[in-house]
Design a protein around this motif. Sequence first.
Motif, PDB file in Angstrom:
ATOM      1  N   GLU A  65      17.568 -13.599  -8.615  1.00  0.00           N
ATOM      2  CA  GLU A  65      16.692 -14.000  -7.500  1.00  0.00           C
ATOM      3  C   GLU A  65      17.289 -15.126  -6.669  1.00  0.00           C
ATOM      4  OE1 GLU A  65      15.828 -14.303 -10.671  1.00  0.00           O
ATOM      5  OE2 GLU A  65      14.263 -12.832 -11.113  1.00  0.00           O
ATOM      6  N   HIS A  77      17.052 -18.310  -7.610  1.00  0.00           N
ATOM      7  CA  HIS A  77      16.214 -19.499  -7.771  1.00  0.00           C
ATOM      8  C   HIS A  77      17.080 -20.701  -8.144  1.00  0.00           C
ATOM      9  CE1 HIS A  77      12.562 -16.746  -8.668  1.00  0.00           C
ATOM     10  NE2 HIS A  77      12.631 -17.048  -7.384  1.00  0.00           N
ATOM     11  N   VAL A 109      11.086 -21.015  -4.544  1.00  0.00           N
ATOM     12  CA  VAL A 109      12.530 -20.861  -4.722  1.00  0.00           C
ATOM     13  C   VAL A 109      13.103 -21.983  -5.603  1.00  0.00           C
ATOM     14  CG1 VAL A 109      13.146 -22.103  -2.606  1.00  0.00           C
ATOM     15  CG2 VAL A 109      14.700 -20.374  -3.521  1.00  0.00           C
ATOM     16  N   LYS A 154      12.749 -23.737  -8.794  1.00  0.00           N
ATOM     17  CA  LYS A 154      12.016 -23.407 -10.021  1.00  0.00           C
ATOM     18  C   LYS A 154      11.871 -24.590 -10.970  1.00  0.00           C
ATOM     19  CE  LYS A 154      10.679 -19.145  -9.724  1.00  0.00           C
ATOM     20  NZ  LYS A 154       9.265 -18.887  -9.563  1.00  0.00           N
TER      21      LYS A 154
END
Length: 685
Positions: free
Chosen positions: A342, A344, A537, A539
């Motif tokens: 992702e 992140h 975004v 984390k």
Amino acid sequence: MPRRPSPGQQEAAEGWKAELRGVKMESVGVYGFCGCTAKNKMKCDSRREVTASETAPTSAYSSPARSLGDTGITPLSPSHIANDADPNVSEQPTFLVVVAIDFGTTSSGYAYSFTKEPECIHVMRRWEGGDPGVSNQKTPTTILLTPERKFHSFGYAARDFYHDLDPNEAKQWLYLEKFKMKLHTTGDLTMDTDLTAANGKKVKALEIFVYALQYFKEQALKELSDQAGSEFENSDVRWVITVPAIWKQPAKQFMRQAAYQAGLASPENSEQLIIALEPEAASIYCRKLRLYQMIELSKAAVNGYSSSDTVGAGFAQGDKYVVVDSGGGTVDLTVHQIRLPEGHLKELYKATGGPYGSLGVDYEFEKLLCKIFGEDFIEQFKIKRPAAWVDLMIAFESRKRAAAPDRTNPLNITLPFSFIDYYKKFRGHSVEHALRKSNVDFVKWSSQGMLRMSPDAMNALFKPTIDSIIEHLRDLFQKPEVSTVKFLFLVGGFAEAPLLQQAVQAAFGDKCRIIIPQDVGLTILKGAVLFGLDPAVIKVRRSPLTYGVGVLNRYVEGKHPPEKLLVKDGTRWCTDVFDKFISADQSVALGELVKRSYTPAKPSQLVIVINIYSSEHDNVSFITDPGVKKCGTLRLDLTGTSGTSVPARREIQTLMQFGDTEIKATAVDIATSRSVKVGIDFLNY
């Protein structure tokens, strides 16, 4: 001489005396469970008993709700429940557009993106005005108030209008620039903190920040309305305001309060406003960069990446990088690790930095002027001719941007006529005479009315600030978390300076790839828009402070200080104990909830009061330790619930939600689901 009782002892004792006298009062008592997980419950005696009382209303130093227990067993690691549902948080509202405001020390601006077109980031319309050789995509952070203290103008318009005023008239107007630094440098920041205008008059900082944010709100909504062809409502907008990561919590809260007063959002609709950390915003933008959008200082082979790759495409799982956000006032350093697929981000080391922005170069120039013309003259000139002083610093700014390591020809700085004229009246001799007498060899007088500085002289003005940045980076690279960093992104307005680029490359080019985004001055602005579109975004962050609540534990002879002893009904208690929720620099997942449970000691109890405290230190034992500050109170009213079916040990759950730039605390009566919520408050305690 008898010891003076602590605040907690005094209040509890007064409460119990009142109870004996039959005075009706709100009684506060809690019984705590440590926040153990199932795995360690066998090792922990989590039964704690508490009684305490609190008179109503609370005193200035209000007594904490007191959880009792054997402090030989400190609370074990709290139950970390990531993304656990907060009972009071509804579904995230949807917005049509995200507008980010980069409120900088020297320059400011906004950018926006429609949520239906998240890849398309629009930077605000170009501003009228501007300086030769300076990109005016952003506008100077300058504000002008009328003599009646009403808002007049912002940015280039403020600067140009002030410049054109008659000198005597200019003394009546309030002109402010570079005022954002006040929030970083003020140790005891409050809503009443003052700023000083160029004419020496004081004005409330909150008033100025509100005016500035109102101005950006009006400009952005007007531009959005023009684009949409119809009136754009504020309720359609999610706002993002950027602040330095190294700012203390009070400064971040101050910015949020100013935004509420400016009408961007409200406390009841707080999720409409996100306070973003500047280097985090830059980091979010940098990970999406394609190679043609970057300049790599090392000029080394780029590991075979194609120009269509993002930097992220070159990241392996777990790769680490440093973002050096060098702006006008501060330099912020953050270390992030990317989590694929992702993308992140996880913060690996708490944000560090200091007041090493480009203002340091201006300060060195001012020191040089004081050396040549005398500190007494420079101070008087700033007061008597404030607009001319602004002109002089504008002239210096444009030449400052021309400084480069390989420059050989001198740099000319125009002196305003009023500087030359006022100096002659003040000293009785000419500016040229002062330069000859000053023994400053590397600054000469030009017959065109200019100071002529050698390139070495200009470079020397940069040196103290750049040295501070390099030293701070060296310290950072010593940390184990940072030793395997692969990329260093240099961003922010000061990152445009070739002298800083060269110094960073020389010091760290052998340790990692040093990369500068092409639109380096807009990196934070664009990243802040991306953050507003997807706040999740980021984390994992590092907590800047230690947080806990004040509790009362069983007194242990020889372990607890005698002055903390409080005896009630034959039981010995230790007052003012700091019961830790989370430590400074501890990793915290976004939206993570840390829980504790308490229960009233007496069935008749009507109120639970839990006071929240913070400290920059990790090793905190008592709420009276140096540096511990109260930053929140949870007051849960249990009146009207006596008729309901309540267990003998009524559970009051306390939750702190971390990970966002704001921290929220909640207390919930499990039996009735009655709850109370509070934002951590660093300005009003």
